[in-house]
Design a protein around this motif. Structure first.
Motif, PDB file in Angstrom:
ATOM      1  N   ASN A  70       3.757  44.164  21.156  1.00 17.53           N
ATOM      2  CA  ASN A  70       4.343  43.337  20.102  1.00 17.53           C
ATOM      3  C   ASN A  70       3.227  42.598  19.375  1.00 17.53           C
ATOM      4  OD1 ASN A  70       5.784  41.596  18.490  1.00 17.53           O
ATOM      5  ND2 ASN A  70       6.874  40.581  20.142  1.00 17.53           N
ATOM      6  N   ALA A  71       2.980  42.979  18.137  1.00 15.65           N
ATOM      7  CA  ALA A  71       1.943  42.319  17.331  1.00 15.65           C
ATOM      8  C   ALA A  71       2.533  41.284  16.389  1.00 15.65           C
ATOM      9  CB  ALA A  71       1.160  43.360  16.535  1.00 15.65           C
ATOM     10  N   CYS A 196      13.159  49.265  15.943  1.00 12.91           N
ATOM     11  CA  CYS A 196      11.742  49.584  16.140  1.00 12.91           C
ATOM     12  C   CYS A 196      11.387  50.123  17.515  1.00 12.91           C
ATOM     13  CB  CYS A 196      10.880  48.345  15.868  1.00 12.91           C
ATOM     14  SG  CYS A 196      11.008  47.710  14.191  1.00 12.91           S
ATOM     15  N   LEU A 197      12.214  49.898  18.528  1.00 13.44           N
ATOM     16  CA  LEU A 197      11.805  50.301  19.875  1.00 13.44           C
ATOM     17  C   LEU A 197      11.767  51.808  20.054  1.00 13.44           C
ATOM     18  CD1 LEU A 197      13.432  47.665  22.232  1.00 13.44           C
ATOM     19  CD2 LEU A 197      11.063  47.878  21.510  1.00 13.44           C
ATOM     20  N   ALA A 207       5.027  47.630  12.884  1.00 11.03           N
ATOM     21  CA  ALA A 207       6.327  47.143  12.428  1.00 11.03           C
ATOM     22  C   ALA A 207       6.517  45.673  12.762  1.00 11.03           C
ATOM     23  CB  ALA A 207       7.435  47.983  13.060  1.00 11.03           C
ATOM     24  N   THR A 208       6.188  45.268  13.992  1.00 10.24           N
ATOM     25  CA  THR A 208       6.368  43.867  14.380  1.00 10.24           C
ATOM     26  C   THR A 208       5.410  42.952  13.623  1.00 10.24           C
ATOM     27  OG1 THR A 208       4.909  44.310  16.290  1.00 10.24           O
ATOM     28  CG2 THR A 208       7.291  44.370  16.672  1.00 10.24           C
ATOM     29  N   LEU A 209       4.218  43.439  13.329  1.00  9.60           N
ATOM     30  CA  LEU A 209       3.276  42.637  12.538  1.00  9.60           C
ATOM     31  C   LEU A 209       3.828  42.384  11.144  1.00  9.60           C
ATOM     32  CD1 LEU A 209       0.479  41.316  12.271  1.00  9.60           C
ATOM     33  CD2 LEU A 209      -0.418  43.543  11.570  1.00  9.60           C
ATOM     34  N   GLU A 213       5.176  38.703   9.285  1.00  6.37           N
ATOM     35  CA  GLU A 213       4.755  38.215   7.970  1.00  6.37           C
ATOM     36  C   GLU A 213       5.964  37.958   7.065  1.00  6.37           C
ATOM     37  OE1 GLU A 213       1.900  37.261   6.927  1.00  6.37           O
ATOM     38  OE2 GLU A 213       0.710  37.842   8.672  1.00  6.37           O
ATOM     39  N   ILE A 214       7.011  38.778   7.201  1.00  3.49           N
ATOM     40  CA  ILE A 214       8.225  38.558   6.405  1.00  3.49           C
ATOM     41  C   ILE A 214       8.880  37.237   6.803  1.00  3.49           C
ATOM     42  CG2 ILE A 214      10.569  39.415   6.000  1.00  3.49           C
ATOM     43  CD1 ILE A 214       9.430  42.252   6.263  1.00  3.49           C
TER      44      ILE A 214
END
Length: 433
Positions: A70-71, A196-197, A207-209, A213-214
């Protein structure tokens, strides 16, 4: 009649010399900081380190237990900080005493109705509508209804900003905001996980990054909800503040709250790790195909662990936001709230809860103390150069010392990955024979 007796001798347990040695070294480092920097500064450092420890525990169960990279930790930290602000600051009577709450609620009703219409359009194929036509209808409805709803929302929010500033808070106890912060992060994590998983680990990180940001951009640009870049302060504490009992005692009381939280989380996670559920999660991590062949619901279990990690990140973000006593969406940075947590887990050992707590405290001490230590060394070198070689002292040594943080953390992670790739306290895998 002869009876055979078989004696079973339990293998002696190994004395945790490595763990004791590392934590003793960490204790010496903490005492050294107290001696050099004083009680108030050092206690603040430990409170922030304990909040980061909760974030790191959330990441270590995602990455260490289930292998999910998870980024986007920053996004869940920001959600927790937002809830800590929204539920604890005083009520804004300029907003609640007007007709604006009703208008805002009506817009949310429109939003829910529009969502249900679009969802209904995606199911028109059950009525015999061709799938391509169904897709076109759903997309057109989605775009049109989005423009209608966002236009209505913008009209209400402009009124809120001009007449009341922002909607304010709910004036509830601080703990309520922390709990809701964890719940909100878990709900958002649930929807992210559903999408996403199924992605490969590197795509999951991207995707998590992006989602983080959103979330940050939404909080930053929603002046009607968060005051945006204007920030909201001061945020109340769950314990008496510095104005009541002094900085050192107030921070010590706050530290006791976060220490209890860490103890409870550590106990629950350790029980879960050693339970059948934890063994199943690790089996999915190590060999997903074999786990699926044994009838395990892979997607469901991966979603469970992702949501659980997000909940802990939300709680840790709420505790950190309340302690900073200010909500500033612009202050959430990937370097401070994602990369630093990642380094903590790498140093301590992914999948080892005790190692993660050690890594969180150790890395945060290094992160905080690298700036004054670098400044001291630079001033020492400059004073020597002035006396020996006639050097001229630079004027921006403070900013250069601040940049030393990034260099030290980069050097640290390089050394750890080279000499201890599984962390200083790696996960202990039990083999049954």
């Amino acid at each position: 009649m002869n009876t055979r007796r078989t004696d079973t001798v339990a293998a002696p347990r190994r004395f945790p010399l490595r763990e004791v040695g590392l934590f003793l070294a960490l204790l010496v480092a903490v005492l050294g900081v107290y001696a050099v920097m004083g009680g108030a500064y050092s206690t603040r450092m430990l409170v922030e380190a304990s909040c980061y420890a909760i974030l790191a525990l959330g990441l270590t169960i995602q990455w260490g237990y289930a292998g999910q990279f998870n980024a986007g930790v920053m996004g869940f930290v920001a959600l927790g900080g937002f809830c800590a602000m929204f539920f604890s600051i005083p009520v804004n009577h300029d907003f609640w005493g007007s007709e604006l709450p009703g208008e805002l609620g009506l817009v949310f009703v429109y939003m829910i109705a529009a969502t249900l219409v679009v969802i209904g359009a995606t199911r028109l194929d059950r009525l015999g509508v061709p799938r391509k036509l169904r897709t076109v209808i759903a997309v057109v409805l989605g775009v049109v209804l989005y423009l209608v709803v966002i236009n209505a929302l913008r009209g209400v929010t402009d009124q809120i900003e001009s007449r009341a500033g922002f909607i304010g808070g709910l004036g509830l106890p601080v703990g309520v905001g922390w709990i809701v912060g964890g719940a909100l992060a878990g709900v958002v994590g649930f929807f992210i996980g559903r999408v996403c998983l199924g992605l490969r680990s590197d795509y999951l990180a991207i995707a998590t990054l992006g989602i983080a940001e959103i979330i940050k951009a939404f909080l930053k640009n929603s002046d009607w909800l968060t005051r945006g870049t204007a920030t909201v302060s001061p945020l109340p504490w769950p314990v008496p503040g510095p104005e009541a009992v002094g900085f050192t005692l107030a921070r010590a009381l706050y530290l006791s709250v976060t220490a209890v939280m860490i103890a409870v989380i550590f106990f629950l996670l350790t029980r879960a790790y050693n339970a059948p559920w934890g063994r199943m999660i690790r089996a999915i991590r190590d060999n997903e195909i074999s786990a699926a062949a044994m009838g395990k619901d892979i997607n469901k279990r991966r979603l469970e662990i992702f949501v659980l990690g997000c909940i802990l990140m939300g709680i840790g973000g709420a505790a950190l936001g309340s302690f900073n006593s200010m909500f500033d969406p612009q202050g959430y940075l990937p370097l401070n709230h994602t990369f630093l947590v990642l380094v903590m887990v790498i140093l301590g050992g992914p999948g080892n809860n005790l190692g993660t707590i050690f890594g969180a405290v150790a890395v945060y001490i290094i992160w905080i103390m690298s700036e004054p230590l670098a400044l001291f060394l630079m001033e020492l070198a400059v004073s020597f150069g002035e006396g020996a070689f006639g050097w001229v002292a630079p004027t921006n040594m403070d900013s250069r010392a601040l940049q030393a943080r990034v260099f030290v953390i980069g050097l640290l992670i390089t050394l750890v990955l080279r000499f201890a790739p599984k962390g200083l306290l790696p996960e202990k895998v039990k083999h049954h024979g």
